[in-house]
Design a protein around this motif. Structure first.
Motif, PDB file in Angstrom:
ATOM      1  N   ARG A   1      46.694  17.502  83.401  1.00  0.00           N
ATOM      2  CA  ARG A   1      46.147  16.700  82.263  1.00  0.00           C
ATOM      3  C   ARG A   1      45.031  16.501  81.406  1.00  0.00           C
ATOM      4  O   ARG A   1      44.460  17.317  80.489  1.00  0.00           O
ATOM      5  N   ASP A   2      44.094  16.385  82.808  1.00  0.00           N
ATOM      6  CA  ASP A   2      42.775  16.270  82.454  1.00  0.00           C
ATOM      7  C   ASP A   2      42.364  17.579  82.026  1.00  0.00           C
ATOM      8  O   ASP A   2      41.314  17.737  81.058  1.00  0.00           O
ATOM      9  N   SER A   3      42.179  18.253  83.321  1.00  0.00           N
ATOM     10  CA  SER A   3      42.262  19.825  83.356  1.00  0.00           C
ATOM     11  C   SER A   3      42.350  20.148  81.653  1.00  0.00           C
ATOM     12  O   SER A   3      41.282  21.287  80.899  1.00  0.00           O
ATOM     13  N   GLN A   4      43.659  20.353  81.255  1.00  0.00           N
ATOM     14  CA  GLN A   4      43.995  20.966  79.271  1.00  0.00           C
ATOM     15  C   GLN A   4      42.942  19.992  78.559  1.00  0.00           C
ATOM     16  O   GLN A   4      43.440  20.956  77.630  1.00  0.00           O
ATOM     17  N   ASN A   5      42.748  18.860  78.651  1.00  0.00           N
ATOM     18  CA  ASN A   5      42.111  18.252  77.597  1.00  0.00           C
ATOM     19  C   ASN A   5      40.660  18.478  77.548  1.00  0.00           C
ATOM     20  O   ASN A   5      40.111  19.316  76.612  1.00  0.00           O
ATOM     21  N   LYS A   6      40.149  19.001  78.722  1.00  0.00           N
ATOM     22  CA  LYS A   6      38.691  19.781  78.599  1.00  0.00           C
ATOM     23  C   LYS A   6      38.518  20.815  77.730  1.00  0.00           C
ATOM     24  O   LYS A   6      37.736  21.266  77.203  1.00  0.00           O
ATOM     25  N   VAL A   7      39.670  21.518  78.124  1.00  0.00           N
ATOM     26  CA  VAL A   7      39.133  22.906  78.049  1.00  0.00           C
ATOM     27  C   VAL A   7      39.910  23.079  76.839  1.00  0.00           C
ATOM     28  O   VAL A   7      39.114  24.003  75.338  1.00  0.00           O
ATOM     29  N   LYS A   8      40.504  22.030  75.402  1.00  0.00           N
ATOM     30  CA  LYS A   8      40.673  21.986  74.334  1.00  0.00           C
ATOM     31  C   LYS A   8      39.275  20.973  73.609  1.00  0.00           C
ATOM     32  O   LYS A   8      39.186  21.733  72.744  1.00  0.00           O
ATOM     33  N   VAL A   9      38.830  20.762  74.231  1.00  0.00           N
ATOM     34  CA  VAL A   9      37.162  20.088  74.267  1.00  0.00           C
ATOM     35  C   VAL A   9      36.328  20.864  73.932  1.00  0.00           C
ATOM     36  O   VAL A   9      35.795  20.831  72.659  1.00  0.00           O
ATOM     37  N   MET A  10      36.152  21.761  74.627  1.00  0.00           N
ATOM     38  CA  MET A  10      35.343  23.028  74.712  1.00  0.00           C
ATOM     39  C   MET A  10      35.906  23.722  73.422  1.00  0.00           C
ATOM     40  O   MET A  10      34.688  24.702  72.592  1.00  0.00           O
ATOM     41  N   THR A  11      37.184  24.192  73.679  1.00  0.00           N
ATOM     42  CA  THR A  11      37.923  25.334  72.744  1.00  0.00           C
ATOM     43  C   THR A  11      36.997  24.516  71.290  1.00  0.00           C
ATOM     44  O   THR A  11      36.423  25.866  71.285  1.00  0.00           O
ATOM     45  N   ASP A  12      37.167  23.728  70.803  1.00  0.00           N
ATOM     46  CA  ASP A  12      37.025  22.987  69.471  1.00  0.00           C
ATOM     47  C   ASP A  12      34.838  23.038  69.054  1.00  0.00           C
ATOM     48  O   ASP A  12      34.853  22.841  68.165  1.00  0.00           O
TER      49      ASP A  12
ATOM     50  N   LYS B   1      43.382  32.272  80.981  1.00  0.00           N
ATOM     51  CA  LYS B   1      42.839  32.174  82.085  1.00  0.00           C
ATOM     52  C   LYS B   1      44.075  30.508  82.351  1.00  0.00           C
ATOM     53  O   LYS B   1      44.086  30.321  83.455  1.00  0.00           O
ATOM     54  N   SER B   2      43.687  29.726  81.546  1.00  0.00           N
ATOM     55  CA  SER B   2      44.077  28.279  81.239  1.00  0.00           C
ATOM     56  C   SER B   2      45.398  27.881  81.791  1.00  0.00           C
ATOM     57  O   SER B   2      46.796  27.841  82.372  1.00  0.00           O
ATOM     58  N   LYS B   3      46.766  28.713  80.928  1.00  0.00           N
ATOM     59  CA  LYS B   3      47.699  29.041  81.341  1.00  0.00           C
ATOM     60  C   LYS B   3      47.750  30.334  82.442  1.00  0.00           C
ATOM     61  O   LYS B   3      49.163  29.729  82.957  1.00  0.00           O
ATOM     62  N   LYS B   4      46.956  30.964  82.996  1.00  0.00           N
ATOM     63  CA  LYS B   4      47.472  31.479  84.340  1.00  0.00           C
ATOM     64  C   LYS B   4      47.311  30.331  85.299  1.00  0.00           C
ATOM     65  O   LYS B   4      47.898  30.168  86.578  1.00  0.00           O
ATOM     66  N   LYS B   5      46.524  29.451  85.320  1.00  0.00           N
ATOM     67  CA  LYS B   5      46.210  28.542  86.457  1.00  0.00           C
ATOM     68  C   LYS B   5      47.475  27.786  86.725  1.00  0.00           C
ATOM     69  O   LYS B   5      47.489  27.247  87.492  1.00  0.00           O
ATOM     70  N   GLN B   6      47.624  27.408  85.158  1.00  0.00           N
ATOM     71  CA  GLN B   6      48.690  26.526  84.852  1.00  0.00           C
ATOM     72  C   GLN B   6      50.290  27.141  85.381  1.00  0.00           C
ATOM     73  O   GLN B   6      50.913  26.310  86.591  1.00  0.00           O
ATOM     74  N   ALA B   7      50.226  28.193  85.386  1.00  0.00           N
ATOM     75  CA  ALA B   7      51.688  29.420  85.878  1.00  0.00           C
ATOM     76  C   ALA B   7      50.999  29.342  87.822  1.00  0.00           C
ATOM     77  O   ALA B   7      52.508  29.415  88.549  1.00  0.00           O
TER      78      ALA B   7
END
Length: 403
Positions: free
Chosen positions: A178-189, A205-211
């Motif tokens: 969850r922390d990793s997803q939040n960081k990716v969202k902040v960087m995207t904004d 890449k984030s989706k692949k990592k989660q998979a």
């Protein structure tokens, strides 16, 4: 007709009379002494010493020492005074006969009371031994059950701790995702709207990592079982070949049927069951019906010749009936069946050795009897009764003076 001993000697004090009777080469174990408050007899075939005492004595505290070719009898006086003579001066045979018959009756009553007292004492000792054995067995079972409960609780607590650790690790891993997803969202904004391709690449890449992340581990339970054991000893301490052979013999004894059972076709119900006949024989023995017990054991042996307890118990009956050679034969047969020697048949082997040793000793074959008592003592080295009986037989063999 016995030869009367006349070369005896006697001395006295105010309270005790001492009489010395020469044994004229007779062995100590062949001397028969009878003493009451008015009469004393020392018989060693063909000699006889007989005394009709001048005053009454305390026959309960009277003692006799036999050895070194002489019998010394100590007779405590009931009244502290000096006697004028050792014996009464009358030579009336009628009076002497009455005194003699009275002494024999009193001696027989004394022996009967001693026999009853000894039987009661033996019964009390057996009862105490049985209660002690039952108590020890119960304590051992409770100890084993307590150990099982302790191990079960320990295993359950370890399993619960392992499940808790697995759950905590899964929660930490989920939080990290969850922390990793939040960081990716902040960087995207924060990125420029012109960098859509780069954003799309980052999201891919984030989706692949989660998979690629492994799924949370599943919880499970561990079932613990204990290996069943026929014998009480641990498997690593057991004598496996001997125990298996003994169990095989016991199974054969339970199912073996003798060839002459066809001749017993008239038997009905429980009469065809060797175990029922054994219980019946045991009850007869307890009530003193030794012949009835022998008949029950005989019929049980005809039905099944491989049960050692039948021979051992019949040997006990033969001892009571004074059939000593049959007692030796039955005890030997029981010992032959009680093989191989394992912990399960230790008590039965002790009883068989003692019964055969007792029969040998009653036949005055003390050396053979000593061997059986020593064999029983080797199986049960802490038995104080066995120790005392074995020492008594050694004393008889060595000719030690007795009291």
């Amino acid at each position: 007709m016995p030869l009367l001993v006349t070369d005896y000697s006697w001395t006295q004090t105010d309270s005790v009379v001492y009489i010395s009777v020469p044994l004229k080469g007779c062995k100590a174990e062949k001397v028969d002494i009878l003493s009451t408050d008015e009469y004393l007899k020392v018989h060693f075939s063909p000699h006889l010493f007989e005394a009709f005492l001048f005053e009454p004595v305390d026959d309960v505290r009277s003692t006799a020492k036999v050895g070194n070719g002489v019998a010394v009898i100590s007779l405590p006086k009931k009244t502290n005074k000096i006697w004028e003579h050792l014996m009464i001066t009358t030579y009336d045979k009628v009076i002497q006969k009455k005194i003699r018959e009275k002494a024999v009756l009193k001696y027989q009553e004394k022996l009967s009371l001693e026999s009853v007292s000894k039987a009661e004492k033996q019964h009390a000792e057996k009862k105490y031994a049985l209660e002690t054995m039952m108590k020890l067995e119960k304590e051992e079972r409770d100890s084993i059950q307590k150990m099982k409960e302790t191990e079960r609780e320990k295993t359950t607590s370890e399993l619960a701790a392992w499940q808790l650790r697995q759950k905590e690790e899964a929660q930490l891993e989920h939080q990290s995702q969850r922390d990793s997803q939040n960081k990716v969202k902040v960087m995207t904004d924060k990125q420029d709207n012109g960098c859509l391709d780069q954003t799309a690449t980052s999201e891919a890449k984030s989706k692949k990592k989660q998979a690629d992340l492994p799924a949370p581990r599943l919880a499970a339970s561990i079932k613990v079982t204990f290996t069943p054991r026929v014998f009480s000893t641990a498997l690593r301490e057991s004598r496996v070949p001997e125990e298996e052979e003994w169990l095989k013999k016991q199974a054969e004894a339970r199912y073996a049927v003798n060839a002459d059972v066809k001749e017993l076709k008239d038997l009905k119900g429980n009469e065809k069951n060797p175990d029922w006949l054994k219980d019946k024989g045991d009850k007869c023995f307890v009530t003193g019906d030794y012949l009835g017990a022998v008949h029950a054991y005989n019929l049980a042996i005809r039905l099944n010749r491989k049960i050692p307890a039948l021979y051992s118990n019949r040997a006990a009956c033969q001892l009571k009936l004074r059939n000593l050679h049959k007692a030796i034969e039955d005890s030997s047969q029981a010992l032959d069946l009680l093989t191989p020697p394992v912990a399960a048949n230790a008590a039965a082997r002790v009883r068989a050795h003692v019964r055969r040793g007792s029969a040998f000793c009653q036949l005055q074959l003390y050396a053979e009897g000593l061997q059986d008592y020593q064999a029983a003592l080797k199986i049960d080295p802490h038995n104080e009764v066995l120790q005392a009986d074995t020492q008594r037989i050694r004393d008889i063999i060595q000719g030690t003076p007795f009291y």
